[in-house]
Scaffold this motif. Sequence first.
Motif, short mmCIF file in Angstrom:
data_model
loop_
_atom_site.label_atom_id
_atom_site.label_comp_id
_atom_site.label_asym_id
_atom_site.label_seq_id
_atom_site.Cartn_x
_atom_site.Cartn_y
_atom_site.Cartn_z
N PHE A 99 -7.36 -10.71 13.81
CA PHE A 99 -6.52 -10.44 14.77
C PHE A 99 -6.18 -8.97 15.04
CE2 PHE A 99 -3.02 -10.37 17.87
CZ PHE A 99 -3.34 -11.40 18.85
N VAL A 100 -6.61 -8.37 15.58
CA VAL A 100 -6.30 -6.86 15.67
C VAL A 100 -5.37 -6.26 16.82
CG1 VAL A 100 -7.49 -4.42 15.54
CG2 VAL A 100 -8.57 -6.35 14.97
N ASP A 101 -4.48 -5.45 16.42
CA ASP A 101 -3.45 -5.10 17.51
C ASP A 101 -3.36 -3.53 17.46
OD1 ASP A 101 -1.35 -5.23 19.31
OD2 ASP A 101 0.06 -4.54 17.74
N ILE A 102 -3.53 -2.84 18.61
CA ILE A 102 -3.23 -1.39 18.72
C ILE A 102 -1.81 -1.02 18.72
CG2 ILE A 102 -4.36 0.73 19.98
CD1 ILE A 102 -6.35 -1.06 21.03
N LYS A 103 -1.36 -0.33 17.61
CA LYS A 103 -0.20 0.18 17.73
C LYS A 103 -0.07 1.69 18.33
CE LYS A 103 3.28 -1.03 16.15
NZ LYS A 103 4.37 -1.71 16.85
N GLY A 104 0.86 1.96 19.11
CA GLY A 104 0.90 3.29 19.66
C GLY A 104 0.60 3.43 20.83
N SER A 105 -0.28 2.63 21.59
CA SER A 105 -0.88 2.90 22.83
C SER A 105 0.02 2.68 23.82
CB SER A 105 -1.98 1.64 23.01
OG SER A 105 -1.57 0.32 23.26
N ASP A 147 -3.61 -4.79 24.45
CA ASP A 147 -4.10 -4.19 23.40
C ASP A 147 -4.37 -4.89 21.83
OD1 ASP A 147 -3.23 -2.09 25.05
OD2 ASP A 147 -1.29 -1.93 24.02
N ALA A 148 -4.92 -6.09 22.27
CA ALA A 148 -5.14 -6.83 21.06
C ALA A 148 -6.53 -7.36 21.09
CB ALA A 148 -4.27 -7.85 20.55
N ARG A 196 0.26 10.28 14.33
CA ARG A 196 0.99 9.27 13.46
C ARG A 196 1.59 7.91 13.82
NH1 ARG A 196 4.65 13.64 10.41
NH2 ARG A 196 5.27 14.05 12.58
N ASP A 197 1.68 8.17 15.02
CA ASP A 197 2.31 6.93 15.79
C ASP A 197 1.31 5.92 16.06
OD1 ASP A 197 4.87 8.15 15.68
OD2 ASP A 197 4.82 9.18 17.52
N PHE A 198 0.10 6.37 16.08
CA PHE A 198 -1.11 5.40 16.47
C PHE A 198 -1.73 4.96 15.28
CE2 PHE A 198 -5.63 4.76 17.18
CZ PHE A 198 -5.50 4.02 18.43
N GLY A 199 -2.23 3.51 15.57
CA GLY A 199 -3.01 2.84 14.47
C GLY A 199 -3.06 1.38 14.90
N PHE A 200 -3.91 0.50 13.69
CA PHE A 200 -4.26 -0.64 13.93
C PHE A 200 -3.19 -1.30 12.94
CE2 PHE A 200 -8.52 1.37 14.59
CZ PHE A 200 -8.63 0.81 16.00
N ARG A 201 -3.04 -2.66 13.46
CA ARG A 201 -2.35 -3.60 12.58
C ARG A 201 -3.34 -4.91 12.57
NH1 ARG A 201 3.66 -5.36 14.25
NH2 ARG A 201 2.64 -5.64 15.86
N VAL A 202 -3.84 -5.49 11.33
CA VAL A 202 -4.77 -6.41 11.44
C VAL A 202 -4.40 -7.60 10.47
CG1 VAL A 202 -7.17 -6.99 10.95
CG2 VAL A 202 -6.62 -4.53 11.55
N GLY A 203 -4.72 -8.78 11.15
CA GLY A 203 -4.30 -10.20 10.27
C GLY A 203 -5.51 -10.74 9.92
N CYS A 204 -5.89 -11.26 8.82
CA CYS A 204 -7.23 -11.90 8.49
C CYS A 204 -6.82 -13.16 7.99
CB CYS A 204 -8.14 -10.86 7.75
SG CYS A 204 -8.57 -9.34 8.50
N ASN A 205 -7.67 -14.31 8.29
CA ASN A 205 -7.38 -15.58 7.68
C ASN A 205 -8.61 -16.52 7.65
OD1 ASN A 205 -5.63 -17.05 5.81
ND2 ASN A 205 -4.93 -18.16 7.61
N PHE A 206 -8.64 -17.44 6.56
CA PHE A 206 -9.78 -18.47 6.74
C PHE A 206 -9.40 -19.56 6.74
CE2 PHE A 206 -12.23 -21.15 3.90
CZ PHE A 206 -13.70 -21.23 4.42
N GLY A 207 -9.91 -20.41 7.38
CA GLY A 207 -9.87 -22.18 7.68
C GLY A 207 -11.05 -22.73 7.29
N LEU A 241 3.19 -9.44 10.78
CA LEU A 241 3.80 -9.04 9.35
C LEU A 241 3.37 -7.90 8.85
CD1 LEU A 241 4.23 -12.73 8.46
CD2 LEU A 241 5.98 -11.31 8.99
N ALA A 242 2.12 -7.31 9.24
CA ALA A 242 1.51 -6.09 8.84
C ALA A 242 2.33 -4.83 9.51
CB ALA A 242 0.02 -5.88 8.97
N ASN A 243 2.39 -3.93 8.74
CA ASN A 243 2.88 -2.42 9.54
C ASN A 243 1.62 -1.66 9.86
OD1 ASN A 243 5.49 -3.09 8.64
ND2 ASN A 243 5.45 -2.12 6.83
N LYS A 244 1.97 -0.62 10.48
CA LYS A 244 0.99 0.14 11.42
C LYS A 244 -0.34 0.61 9.94
CE LYS A 244 2.21 4.33 12.36
NZ LYS A 244 1.75 4.98 11.59
N ASN A 245 -1.46 0.46 10.48
CA ASN A 245 -2.55 1.04 9.39
C ASN A 245 -2.65 -0.01 8.26
OD1 ASN A 245 -3.18 2.86 11.32
ND2 ASN A 245 -2.18 4.42 10.15
#
Length: 461
Positions: A99-105, A147-148, A196-207, A241-245
Amino acid sequence: MSFDFSTSDFDKYVNNPRMMIDSIGLESASNSEGKVSTGALDESLKLTIKEPEQYKLQQQIREVFGRGNTLNFSTIADHPDFNSLVHGGVKKQYITTMFVDIKGSTKLSLKYPDSLEFIYKFKNAVIKTCIEVIHAFDGHVHRIMGDAVLGFFGSTKISKEQSILDCINAASMLTVLLEQTIKPWLKSQKEDFDVRDFGFRVGCNFGDDSEVLWGNYGFGAVGEVSPTGLPVDLAAKLQGLANKNQIMMGQGILEFFNFPEDLSEIKSVQENYEDKPVHFVTPNYIKADGSSLNYTMRLLKINKYILGLPLPLQLKRSVTTGISNNEHVIPNHRFELTAEVHDPKGFKKKYISNSEVIKKNSKIIATLNSKNLILGEFLKVIFYKKNHSGFKNEPILEKFLEEEIIKEDIKADGTSTLNIFRGNKTFQRDCNFKGLHYIRCDVLDSKQNVVFRDYIYVPIE
């Protein structure tokens, strides 16, 4: 092929208005009805075509990771393993979720309210970059939400371990592209925008198979085949729960892949002016028996992970920070580290670092290739073999965690009449333990200065 997706390439993404099919090179052959075909589409929804400019990114990634000359054109929410479920029924099958979210857009819309066309082009280019990176690793884009982007990795034709590796590699390549192309392009377009205000936040998981159920939600034209299961749901939570980048990995990945502790770190938050470690997904959900879920999460040490990707050494140096001089890659045009894997049946093939999960009981042979050695030059080659402790070690691994070091000399002596020499050195390691391990190669000159360093990351099933 060397990876080189430049700022100008990204600019073409932004300013290319053509639809996908418009840029596909037509095949010269005709089909049985005498009509020109746009290519040979196989059952994996991949099309072999002439290089269209807007797919240069996907093609370059696939080539450097050894995935051949085909492109992935799977459409949205169209995973081939589950298409039949649109007519009803359910199916249990594993999946790795990103799951990718674009921060700063959002700040772009606030800062440039009169430049909506630019904001649209920029957001769309970044979304397309996410899509192409997911496609490059044989992933499937399931949904675009503002943005995700939600993507899935894995199928009946891909091992579970490989799906995890593909997911983490895709997330890491987004970081590379952010630093190499997207930020410089944005700065060139809007000099007053703080990148510096722009970046990605990514969550990864396996089921795993028992944890994920696929079925059709809704009906008819307003239906969607989607997975149900806690590991999938938590991917979005991990992203939040991830921060930018940052890339946050869930317990499903950490344990099933036996992901290295050395390549992950615990999230921390400020509480009463002190850093407090956060080991589990928050809020910590309560299970049916009343106990806490305690679902482990860890941040990927992105910069350290990138060291093992099959990218040019100079690029890896330029996009990574926080790596000590004793660990960082050191480019030198006279040296190249390559590898070959021998599987348990004796078959051998070229191995590209961290591109493919290796079968247990295989052997990997690393070779330092040297050229343009000078007469009388003396060099020392040091190979390091390191097994990483992970989140679900095989008990015997604990006995083999000490780093193994092999030293060899390269000396261009006077026995040859040539004034240019080539010297190759090899190092072999067995692939016995599940997880992600590495081979590192240092070359030292006569003054003991390290003049070359590179890694081969070795993921084992």
